[in-house]
Write a protein that holds these residues in place. Structure first.
Motif, PDB file in Angstrom:
ATOM      1  N   HIS A 209      28.264  43.362  17.169  1.00  0.00           N
ATOM      2  CA  HIS A 209      27.674  42.743  15.980  1.00  0.00           C
ATOM      3  C   HIS A 209      27.108  43.835  15.077  1.00  0.00           C
ATOM      4  O   HIS A 209      26.195  44.566  15.458  1.00  0.00           O
ATOM      5  N   VAL A 210      27.691  43.956  13.901  1.00  0.00           N
ATOM      6  CA  VAL A 210      27.241  44.914  12.898  1.00  0.00           C
ATOM      7  C   VAL A 210      27.364  44.266  11.523  1.00  0.00           C
ATOM      8  O   VAL A 210      28.170  43.343  11.342  1.00  0.00           O
ATOM      9  N   PRO A 211      26.597  44.752  10.560  1.00  0.00           N
ATOM     10  CA  PRO A 211      26.762  44.235   9.195  1.00  0.00           C
ATOM     11  C   PRO A 211      28.151  44.593   8.661  1.00  0.00           C
ATOM     12  O   PRO A 211      28.749  45.580   9.088  1.00  0.00           O
ATOM     13  N   ALA A 212      28.640  43.806   7.739  1.00  0.00           N
ATOM     14  CA  ALA A 212      29.983  44.027   7.173  1.00  0.00           C
ATOM     15  C   ALA A 212      29.945  45.121   6.108  1.00  0.00           C
ATOM     16  O   ALA A 212      30.308  44.916   4.955  1.00  0.00           O
ATOM     17  N   HIS A 213      29.497  46.286   6.514  1.00  0.00           N
ATOM     18  CA  HIS A 213      29.485  47.458   5.635  1.00  0.00           C
ATOM     19  C   HIS A 213      30.352  48.524   6.266  1.00  0.00           C
ATOM     20  O   HIS A 213      30.307  48.736   7.482  1.00  0.00           O
TER      21      HIS A 213
ATOM     22  N   ARG B 234      37.009  43.587  22.999  1.00  0.00           N
ATOM     23  CA  ARG B 234      35.757  43.452  22.255  1.00  0.00           C
ATOM     24  C   ARG B 234      36.091  42.749  20.943  1.00  0.00           C
ATOM     25  O   ARG B 234      37.168  42.927  20.388  1.00  0.00           O
ATOM     26  N   ILE B 235      35.132  41.973  20.448  1.00  0.00           N
ATOM     27  CA  ILE B 235      35.308  41.223  19.214  1.00  0.00           C
ATOM     28  C   ILE B 235      34.368  41.810  18.171  1.00  0.00           C
ATOM     29  O   ILE B 235      33.161  41.913  18.402  1.00  0.00           O
ATOM     30  N   LEU B 236      34.911  42.182  17.025  1.00  0.00           N
ATOM     31  CA  LEU B 236      34.099  42.682  15.926  1.00  0.00           C
ATOM     32  C   LEU B 236      33.482  41.485  15.213  1.00  0.00           C
ATOM     33  O   LEU B 236      34.186  40.632  14.686  1.00  0.00           O
ATOM     34  N   ASP B 237      32.184  41.420  15.242  1.00  0.00           N
ATOM     35  CA  ASP B 237      31.441  40.312  14.646  1.00  0.00           C
ATOM     36  C   ASP B 237      30.634  40.871  13.478  1.00  0.00           C
ATOM     37  O   ASP B 237      29.499  41.299  13.642  1.00  0.00           O
ATOM     38  N   CYS B 238      31.258  40.869  12.294  1.00  0.00           N
ATOM     39  CA  CYS B 238      30.556  41.429  11.135  1.00  0.00           C
ATOM     40  C   CYS B 238      30.556  40.492   9.929  1.00  0.00           C
ATOM     41  O   CYS B 238      30.023  40.835   8.891  1.00  0.00           O
ATOM     42  N   PHE B 239      31.131  39.305  10.086  1.00  0.00           N
ATOM     43  CA  PHE B 239      31.193  38.371   8.969  1.00  0.00           C
ATOM     44  C   PHE B 239      30.338  37.146   9.262  1.00  0.00           C
ATOM     45  O   PHE B 239      30.516  36.489  10.290  1.00  0.00           O
ATOM     46  N   GLU B 240      29.437  36.850   8.373  1.00  0.00           N
ATOM     47  CA  GLU B 240      28.517  35.731   8.577  1.00  0.00           C
ATOM     48  C   GLU B 240      29.237  34.392   8.686  1.00  0.00           C
ATOM     49  O   GLU B 240      28.785  33.502   9.401  1.00  0.00           O
TER      50      GLU B 240
ATOM     51  N   ALA C  42      42.882  50.067  31.987  1.00  0.00           N
ATOM     52  CA  ALA C  42      43.205  48.989  31.049  1.00  0.00           C
ATOM     53  C   ALA C  42      43.008  49.470  29.619  1.00  0.00           C
ATOM     54  O   ALA C  42      42.081  50.231  29.325  1.00  0.00           O
ATOM     55  N   PRO C  43      43.886  49.017  28.725  1.00  0.00           N
ATOM     56  CA  PRO C  43      43.697  49.371  27.317  1.00  0.00           C
ATOM     57  C   PRO C  43      42.436  48.716  26.772  1.00  0.00           C
ATOM     58  O   PRO C  43      42.005  47.666  27.252  1.00  0.00           O
ATOM     59  N   LYS C  44      41.860  49.337  25.783  1.00  0.00           N
ATOM     60  CA  LYS C  44      40.657  48.807  25.147  1.00  0.00           C
ATOM     61  C   LYS C  44      41.064  48.279  23.771  1.00  0.00           C
ATOM     62  O   LYS C  44      41.515  49.027  22.913  1.00  0.00           O
ATOM     63  N   LEU C  45      40.902  46.967  23.604  1.00  0.00           N
ATOM     64  CA  LEU C  45      41.372  46.264  22.415  1.00  0.00           C
ATOM     65  C   LEU C  45      40.204  45.732  21.608  1.00  0.00           C
ATOM     66  O   LEU C  45      39.303  45.085  22.159  1.00  0.00           O
ATOM     67  N   LEU C  46      40.233  45.981  20.312  1.00  0.00           N
ATOM     68  CA  LEU C  46      39.275  45.399  19.381  1.00  0.00           C
ATOM     69  C   LEU C  46      39.972  44.296  18.608  1.00  0.00           C
ATOM     70  O   LEU C  46      41.023  44.515  18.005  1.00  0.00           O
ATOM     71  N   VAL C  47      39.416  43.100  18.655  1.00  0.00           N
ATOM     72  CA  VAL C  47      39.910  42.005  17.830  1.00  0.00           C
ATOM     73  C   VAL C  47      38.963  41.933  16.647  1.00  0.00           C
ATOM     74  O   VAL C  47      37.799  41.549  16.778  1.00  0.00           O
ATOM     75  N   ALA C  48      39.467  42.356  15.496  1.00  0.00           N
ATOM     76  CA  ALA C  48      38.602  42.499  14.327  1.00  0.00           C
ATOM     77  C   ALA C  48      38.509  41.230  13.504  1.00  0.00           C
ATOM     78  O   ALA C  48      37.529  41.011  12.816  1.00  0.00           O
ATOM     79  N   ALA C  49      39.508  40.395  13.570  1.00  0.00           N
ATOM     80  CA  ALA C  49      39.483  39.112  12.860  1.00  0.00           C
ATOM     81  C   ALA C  49      40.566  38.242  13.467  1.00  0.00           C
ATOM     82  O   ALA C  49      41.661  38.716  13.749  1.00  0.00           O
ATOM     83  N   PHE C  50      40.244  36.985  13.688  1.00  0.00           N
ATOM     84  CA  PHE C  50      41.239  36.080  14.233  1.00  0.00           C
ATOM     85  C   PHE C  50      40.854  34.650  13.898  1.00  0.00           C
ATOM     86  O   PHE C  50      39.743  34.382  13.464  1.00  0.00           O
ATOM     87  N   ALA C  51      41.783  33.751  14.101  1.00  0.00           N
ATOM     88  CA  ALA C  51      41.560  32.338  13.813  1.00  0.00           C
ATOM     89  C   ALA C  51      41.299  31.596  15.123  1.00  0.00           C
ATOM     90  O   ALA C  51      41.612  32.089  16.202  1.00  0.00           O
TER      91      ALA C  51
ATOM     92  N   THR D 240      31.838  33.649  10.275  1.00  0.00           N
ATOM     93  CA  THR D 240      32.394  33.418  11.619  1.00  0.00           C
ATOM     94  C   THR D 240      31.418  33.773  12.736  1.00  0.00           C
ATOM     95  O   THR D 240      31.741  33.597  13.904  1.00  0.00           O
ATOM     96  N   HIS D 241      30.244  34.241  12.380  1.00  0.00           N
ATOM     97  CA  HIS D 241      29.295  34.751  13.375  1.00  0.00           C
ATOM     98  C   HIS D 241      28.961  33.728  14.464  1.00  0.00           C
ATOM     99  O   HIS D 241      29.065  34.031  15.658  1.00  0.00           O
ATOM    100  N   ALA D 242      28.558  32.522  14.091  1.00  0.00           N
ATOM    101  CA  ALA D 242      28.145  31.526  15.087  1.00  0.00           C
ATOM    102  C   ALA D 242      29.283  31.190  16.048  1.00  0.00           C
ATOM    103  O   ALA D 242      29.079  31.103  17.268  1.00  0.00           O
ATOM    104  N   GLN D 243      30.482  31.035  15.515  1.00  0.00           N
ATOM    105  CA  GLN D 243      31.628  30.685  16.353  1.00  0.00           C
ATOM    106  C   GLN D 243      31.971  31.821  17.316  1.00  0.00           C
ATOM    107  O   GLN D 243      32.170  31.597  18.512  1.00  0.00           O
ATOM    108  N   VAL D 244      32.035  33.029  16.811  1.00  0.00           N
ATOM    109  CA  VAL D 244      32.368  34.184  17.649  1.00  0.00           C
ATOM    110  C   VAL D 244      31.305  34.382  18.733  1.00  0.00           C
ATOM    111  O   VAL D 244      31.638  34.629  19.893  1.00  0.00           O
ATOM    112  N   GLN D 245      30.042  34.232  18.375  1.00  0.00           N
ATOM    113  CA  GLN D 245      28.964  34.384  19.350  1.00  0.00           C
ATOM    114  C   GLN D 245      29.043  33.324  20.449  1.00  0.00           C
ATOM    115  O   GLN D 245      28.787  33.617  21.612  1.00  0.00           O
ATOM    116  N   SER D 246      29.409  32.114  20.096  1.00  0.00           N
ATOM    117  CA  SER D 246      29.489  31.062  21.116  1.00  0.00           C
ATOM    118  C   SER D 246      30.657  31.290  22.069  1.00  0.00           C
ATOM    119  O   SER D 246      30.583  30.928  23.238  1.00  0.00           O
TER     120      SER D 246
END
Length: 142
Positions: free
Chosen positions: A51-55, A29-35, A2-11, A37-43
């Motif tokens: 989860h990494v800092p947005a640096h 996998r979902i990139l969770d680096c923006f505060e 299977a392909p490995k897909l990163l969703v870096a930002a979405f609505a 959207t953090h709570a929503q993405v985590q839920s």
């Protein structure tokens, strides 16, 4: 494999398409680096989050370790600079295919210069994902 897909930002309206990709066997996998959207993405995707800092260096390091075939960045209501910087960072992290979903034709050259391999432009989220599905099918093995 299977392909490995990163969703870096979405609505929020894109969630069903991400869920559909997961049901179809795509390793998402979902990139969770923006505060903001953090709570929503985590839920929604607690066990699929990176989860990494947005640096730049933090994001690049975390993404590079995962070796993604593809990444999708949905331009949101945020400053387009965020999308451009994400595209650049993901390309630098050696993601094979970086796709930006945008509503604005005039931003295509900006995203391409910053590292997007493809920019899909549409006003309608369903059109975004229909076009993205066509792009992503090239990464599915027979």
């Amino acid at each position: 494999m299977a392909p490995k897909l990163l969703v870096a930002a979405f609505a929020a309206e894109d969630r069903s398409h991400v869920d559909n990709a997961i049901r179809n066997g795509v390793d998402v996998r979902i990139l969770d680096c923006f505060e903001d959207t953090h709570a929503q993405v985590q839920s929604w995707y607690k066990h699929r989050c990176i989860h990494v800092p947005a640096h730049r260096l933090s994001v690049k390091g975390a993404v590079q370790q995962e070796r993604f075939d593809m990444a999708v960045i949905r331009e949101g209501n945020h400053d387009f600079v965020r999308t451009a910087l994400l595209a650049q960072t993901l390309r630098d992290a050696k993601v094979e295919e970086v796709v930006v979903l945008s509503c604005d034709h005039s931003k295509i050259p900006i995203y391409r210069r910053c590292g997007a391999h493809q920019v899909i432009v549409s006003e309608n989220p369903l059109d975004f994902w229909a076009q993205f599905d066509l792009v992503s099918m090239s990464h599915v093995s027979a």
